[in-house]
Design an enzyme around this catalytic site. Structure first.
Site, mmCIF file in Angstrom:
data_model
loop_
_atom_site.group_PDB
_atom_site.id
_atom_site.type_symbol
_atom_site.label_atom_id
_atom_site.label_comp_id
_atom_site.label_asym_id
_atom_site.label_seq_id
_atom_site.Cartn_x
_atom_site.Cartn_y
_atom_site.Cartn_z
ATOM 1 C CG ASN A 6 -1.828 1.801 0.512
ATOM 2 O OD1 ASN A 6 -2.678 2.165 1.339
ATOM 3 N ND2 ASN A 6 -2.034 0.802 -0.339
ATOM 4 C CD1 TRP A 7 0.564 5.275 5.620
ATOM 5 C CD2 TRP A 7 -0.767 6.351 7.071
ATOM 6 N NE1 TRP A 7 1.195 6.440 5.984
ATOM 7 C CE2 TRP A 7 0.410 7.116 6.862
ATOM 8 C CE3 TRP A 7 -1.739 6.832 7.950
ATOM 9 C CZ2 TRP A 7 0.621 8.350 7.509
ATOM 10 C CZ3 TRP A 7 -1.533 8.050 8.587
ATOM 11 C CH2 TRP A 7 -0.366 8.801 8.365
ATOM 12 C CE LYS A 8 -0.764 -2.201 1.360
ATOM 13 N NZ LYS A 8 -0.296 -3.486 0.872
ATOM 14 C CG HIS A 83 -3.839 -1.456 -3.538
ATOM 15 N ND1 HIS A 83 -3.814 -2.734 -3.046
ATOM 16 C CD2 HIS A 83 -2.631 -0.918 -3.288
ATOM 17 C CE1 HIS A 83 -2.623 -2.957 -2.494
ATOM 18 N NE2 HIS A 83 -1.889 -1.866 -2.629
ATOM 19 C CD GLU A 85 -3.498 -4.844 -0.077
ATOM 20 O OE1 GLU A 85 -3.939 -3.816 0.467
ATOM 21 O OE2 GLU A 85 -2.295 -5.199 0.002
ATOM 22 C CD GLU A 153 1.262 -1.192 -5.190
ATOM 23 O OE1 GLU A 153 2.024 -0.732 -4.342
ATOM 24 O OE2 GLU A 153 0.094 -1.521 -4.941
ATOM 25 N N GLY A 159 3.668 -7.065 0.341
ATOM 26 C CA GLY A 159 3.609 -7.587 1.709
ATOM 27 C C GLY A 159 4.304 -8.916 1.890
ATOM 28 C CB SER A 189 8.586 -6.058 -0.578
ATOM 29 O OG SER A 189 7.550 -6.954 -0.203
ATOM 30 N N GLY A 210 3.984 0.291 1.170
ATOM 31 C CA GLY A 210 2.993 -0.182 2.132
ATOM 32 C C GLY A 210 3.590 -0.242 3.522
ATOM 33 N N GLY A 211 3.985 -1.433 3.934
ATOM 34 C CA GLY A 211 4.456 -1.672 5.308
ATOM 35 C C GLY A 211 5.480 -0.663 5.811
HETATM 36 P P1 13P Z 1 4.216 -3.437 0.839
HETATM 37 O O1 13P Z 1 5.208 -2.300 0.691
HETATM 38 O O2 13P Z 1 3.814 -3.690 2.261
HETATM 39 O O3 13P Z 1 4.671 -4.649 0.118
HETATM 40 O O4 13P Z 1 2.861 -2.949 0.118
HETATM 41 C C1 13P Z 1 2.920 -2.428 -1.166
HETATM 42 C C2 13P Z 1 1.605 -1.857 -1.504
HETATM 43 O O5 13P Z 1 0.632 -2.565 -1.676
HETATM 44 C C3 13P Z 1 1.492 -0.393 -1.582
HETATM 45 O O6 13P Z 1 0.281 -0.011 -2.129
#
Ligand code: 13P
Length: 231
Positions: A6-8, A83, A85, A153, A159, A189, A210-211
């Site tokens: 997920n590149w957000k 998600h 967020e 998640e 994050g 993470s 994510g990251g």
């Molecule tokens: P991180 O891997 O940056 O913690 O993000 C997880 C995430 O929200 C994937 O959708």
């Protein structure tokens, strides 16, 4: 095994470079979820590409939204929905998330539907209640659909560098599967150095990253960990 990145709201890696690096990895379904503006480039690079969200109507006066038929026209394979967020910053509700998932599945897309508790909810011993409410909404709308995947998640692990322990992930995944029997990805993470342990849990069917998905090498090594755990 499924590994989704997920590149957000980040530009993300070069799709062609990523596709080249992933080419030799077998036994894992790798998905990238870039921002809308990068969907076409990812599809063109040959990557299995999902959007980060999709609307519950197929068209209409919904400024800022994208519909399932629009994604299908770009050869996008599916979408994330729910998600944390989106729930946290954009007011998305369980009912709305369920409708988004249902419309996407009916249109022919794949769906990765995200659930997870906050730190406060875990501290209050409400984890199962929260997961049950979130998963029930999705199950009631979609049923046990073969293009539906769930992602657990925990919000406190996103994050933050604070990963759920493999035991915590296993426990939550088993609970989610008891409510809706579909594959469950772990997100929060996930990094190259914790991927092996997490992905070796029996009910962890992959990762939502994510990251670490923003870097070609770290994402590829998580995909390799998934391939190892599968074999
Ligand atoms: P991180 O891997 O940056 O913690 O993000 C997880 C995430 O929200 C994937 O959708």
């Amino acid at each position: 095994m499924i590994v989704a990145g997920n590149w957000k709201m980040f530009p993300g890696p070069d799709p062609a470079a990523l596709a080249a690096r992933l080419a030799g990895i077998t036994g894992v379904d790798v998905i990238v979820c870039p921002a809308y503006v990068a969907l076409a480039r990812c599809v063109e690079a040959g990557l299995t590409t999902y959007a980060q969200n999709v609307h519950w109507e197929t068209e209409g006066a919904y400024t800022g939204e994208i519909s399932a038929p629009m994604l299908l026209r770009l050869d996008v394979g599916g979408s994330l929905v729910g998600h944390s967020e989106r729930r946290q910053y954009f007011g998305e509700t369980d009912a709305g998330v369920a409708r988004r998932a249902q419309t996407a599945l009916e249109a022919g897309l794949g769906v990765i539907a995200c659930v997870g508790e906050t730190q406060e909810e875990r501290d209050a011993d409400d984890m199962e209640t929260v997961l049950r409410i979130q998963v029930d909404a999705i199950r009631d709308a979609c049923g046990v659909h073969d293009r539906l995947v769930l992602a657990y998640e925990p919000v406190w692990a996103i994050g933050t560098g604070r990963t759920a322990t493999p035991e915590m992930a296993q426990e939550a995944h088993a609970f989610v599967k008891s409510l809706l029997d579909r594959p469950v990805l772990y997100g929060g993470s996930v990094k190259p150095d914790n991927a092996d342990e997490l992905l070796s849990q029996p009910d962890v069917d992959g990762a939502l990253v994510g990251g670490a998905s923003l870097d070609v090498e770290s994402f590829a090594s998580i995909c390799e960990a998934a391939a190892r755990s599968h074999s």
